[in-house]
Motif scaffolding. Structure first.
Motif, short mmCIF file in Angstrom:
data_model
loop_
_atom_site.label_atom_id
_atom_site.label_comp_id
_atom_site.label_asym_id
_atom_site.label_seq_id
_atom_site.Cartn_x
_atom_site.Cartn_y
_atom_site.Cartn_z
N ARG A 1 0.82 -1.21 0.00
CA ARG A 1 0.00 0.00 0.00
C ARG A 1 0.86 1.27 0.00
O ARG A 1 0.54 2.24 -0.68
N ALA A 2 1.96 1.23 0.74
CA ALA A 2 2.79 2.44 0.87
C ALA A 2 3.28 2.94 -0.48
O ALA A 2 3.35 4.15 -0.71
N VAL A 3 3.61 2.02 -1.39
CA VAL A 3 4.13 2.44 -2.69
C VAL A 3 3.09 3.27 -3.43
O VAL A 3 3.38 4.33 -4.00
N ILE A 4 1.84 2.81 -3.40
CA ILE A 4 0.76 3.51 -4.11
C ILE A 4 0.39 4.80 -3.37
O ILE A 4 0.28 5.87 -3.95
N GLU A 5 0.22 4.66 -2.06
CA GLU A 5 -0.29 5.79 -1.28
C GLU A 5 0.72 6.94 -1.22
O GLU A 5 0.39 8.09 -1.50
N GLU A 6 1.96 6.60 -0.88
CA GLU A 6 2.95 7.68 -0.76
C GLU A 6 3.23 8.30 -2.11
O GLU A 6 3.48 9.50 -2.22
N GLY A 7 3.19 7.49 -3.17
CA GLY A 7 3.39 8.02 -4.51
C GLY A 7 2.31 9.02 -4.87
O GLY A 7 2.59 10.11 -5.37
N LEU A 8 1.07 8.67 -4.58
CA LEU A 8 -0.04 9.57 -4.94
C LEU A 8 0.01 10.85 -4.11
O LEU A 8 -0.21 11.95 -4.61
N GLU A 9 0.33 10.68 -2.83
CA GLU A 9 0.43 11.87 -1.97
C GLU A 9 1.53 12.81 -2.45
O GLU A 9 1.34 14.02 -2.55
#
Ligand SMILES: Nc1ncnc2c1ncn2[C@@H]1O[C@H](COP(=O)(O)OP(=O)(O)O)[C@@H](O)[C@H]1O
Ligand SMILES: [Mg+2]
Length: 523
Positions: A494-502
């Motif tokens: 999840r972190a890869v997607i979430e931090e990327g989008l943020e």
């Protein structure tokens, strides 16, 4: 007569300074974003192609890795620099998802440019993007799944797709999972930094394997030193294995042969003491950061003890962690509890090459806190790219292992977030709704680019994905052949997607807040 007659203009900046304002600023920032997106788009996803980078020093690299590409570009444009630093922080935080992050940021800026031209205020855009990010976050909450053995393998596979290592995907993914689960059993902070890489330089990719221990390249000091030892104790020494030489220039006057003998004897006795300290410790392999005295080396070799000297600080640390030894500074201080152990030690000389180094393998450690991936295959440039891919996969898999939270890839989660943002925009009465719709379209860049790189029709596939998200048809995404199908087996932490989008949203928002560029260089 000029119109300023009588009242000279107030000059507060140097002549060559150029101030750009208004729409021109946005154009500048957005054109930089577009150049970035165009550069990276073709590398994205399982059907992405590679870039060959040719540096000013003449070296080359072939890579598909967004982080590597932007690291090598000599970017001057301030907006592009912002994007580079965003990419770098994504690489540092997650080790994967750099291209996605840059593509998303580029898309958010391009969408913004259309709305700005229509007269939307930049801060209305910022507000809309902000609300959209929150809606996307809720969709992530709803779609997050836990890890299983199968999904962990899939995380590794997903991160390796499209990279050089993909040629042996089924071979590398289990290696990555096993490397991390082995480490996790022996340390709390299991991660990519505890997985060493060793390039064999021969064989093929499928000769790559996981070593529960370490491999070092060093010259074995004597051909007759013991080889092929099994179940041995290992001492790891942070200093030299020699008697201390005099620190001051001293002159010793020797007036008789007896005196010379006793001087030599005294030196010999000190060397013997060191050798005996090793022998009584029970160690059969000594790994040493400093120099090894020839006499001591011979003495130990007679006892079937292998000594390897001049190892780097990192090699010493890794070796100690692998065998479970404490690093001692002087062999005279060593105690039984300081020793580590390995199941197998063997070294191998490569006669066919002009290398003056041997490969020393210290393997089969029982509870290694460091493991090594031995990467097969000749060709330095290709192997470097394989290692970059393995590193991304290790980072992603360790994030998944540590957090236990996964999201579906292949554009699936992005299409679902786009739907959630559109739904949220319906209850937005003001102009910010336009910004939210723009945000949803920007999210769809991820599936659209995956389709484009597979040679499909992006518009049609994205519409299909929209329909699937509306129907809540499970995790549907883009398959490597460019069609719409279940995204089963494509998982990201999840972190890869979430931090990327943020990061992409925040960078785009901070660029939209800029209303003037003041360039001291005049560009
Ligand atoms: N088997 C697959 N099928 C479809 N999409 C995939 C597959 N494997 C990876 N992807 C997608 O490829 C994208 C990652 O591509 P990549 O070139 O590694 O860029 P990044 O630098 O963003 O990680 C992700 O959106 C991921 O979900
Ligand atoms: Mg990737």
């Amino acid at each position: 007569m000029s119109e300023h007659a009588g009242k000279p203009p107030v000059v507060i900046v140097k002549d060559q300074t150029k101030i750009t304002s208004g729409a021109e600023v946005q154009d500048k920032l957005i054109s930089a974003a577009r150049i970035f997106s165009d550069l990276l788009k073709p590398t994205f996803g399982p059907r992405g192609l590679d870039k060959m980078l040719y540096k000013t020093d003449g070296s080359t690299a072939i890579t598909n890795d967004g982080a590597k590409i932007i690291a090598e570009l000599m970017v001057k444009h301030p907006a592009a620099k912002m994007m580079v630093s965003m990419g770098n922080s994504q690489e540092e935080a997650c080790g994967d998802g750099v291209t996605s992050t840059l593509l998303l940021c580029g898309a958010l800026l391009q969408e913004a440019s259309t709305l700005l031209r229509k007269g939307l205020h930049p801060l209305t855009l910022v507000d809309g993007y902000h609300t959209a990010l929150a809606a996307a976050g809720e969709q992530m909450d709803a779609d997050t799944l836990g890890v299983s053995d199968e999904r962990l393998l899939a995380v590794a596979e997903t991160a390796l797709r499209g990279k050089g290592a993909e040629a042996a995907l089924d071979h590398f993914s289990p290696i990555i999972v096993e490397a991390l689960t082995t480490l996790a059993a022996n340390r709390d902070d299991a991660g990519a930094e505890h997985v060493a890489m060793f390039k064999t330089g021969t064989g093929g990719l499928r000769d790559s394997r996981l070593v529960h221990g370490v491999i070092v390249n060093r010259r074995v000091l004597m051909d007759s030193l013991p080889n092929r030892l099994s179940d041995v104790k290992v001492a790891v020494l942070g200093g030299d294995l020699k008697i201390r030489s005099m620190t001051r220039d001293a002159e010793i006057q020797i007036t008789s042969a007896d005196q010379l003998d006793s001087f030599v004897d005294a030196e010999q006795a000190r060397k013997d003491a060191l050798a005996e300290a090793v022998m009584t410790s029970g160690a059969q392999v000594v790994l040493c950061a400093g120099e090894v005295d020839r006499d001591i080396l011979h003495r130990l070799a007679d006892e079937d003890i292998l000594t390897v000297g001049e190892l780097d600080a990192s090699e010493i640390r890794n070796a100690a962690d692998a065998v479970g030894a404490n690093i001692v500074d002087s062999i005279l201080d060593i105690e039984a509890a300081d020793l580590g152990a390995c199941g197998s030690m063997l070294w191998e000389r490569r006669e066919a090459t002009d290398q003056v180094e041997d490969i020393i393998r210290i393997e089969e450690c029982a509870n290694p806190r460091v493991v090594t991936i031995e990467v097969g295959g000749g060709g330095e440039t290709a192997t470097e790219e394989i290692i970059r891919g393995l590193h991304d996969a290790l980072r992603a898999t360790s994030l998944a292992l540590a957090s236990g939270e996964l999201l579906p890839g292949g554009g699936s989660i992005h299409a679902r977030m786009a739907h959630a943002v559109r739904r949220a925009s319906e209850s937005e009465p003001g102009r910010a709704r336009l910004a939210m719709d723009a945000y949803a379209r920007a999210l769809e860049t991820i599936p659209a680019t995956l389709v484009e790189n597979s040679g499909g029709d992006a518009l049609d596939r994205v519409l299909e994905l929209r329909a699937a998200a509306r129907e809540d048809d499970g995790f549907v995404g883009i398959t490597p052949d460019g069609s719409v199908g279940t995204a089963d087996g494509v998982w990201h932490p999840r972190a890869v997607i979430e931090e990327g989008l943020e990061a992409a949203t925040e960078t785009a928002m901070s660029m939209l807040r800029i209303d003037q560029v003041i360039s001291a260089r005049g560009d």
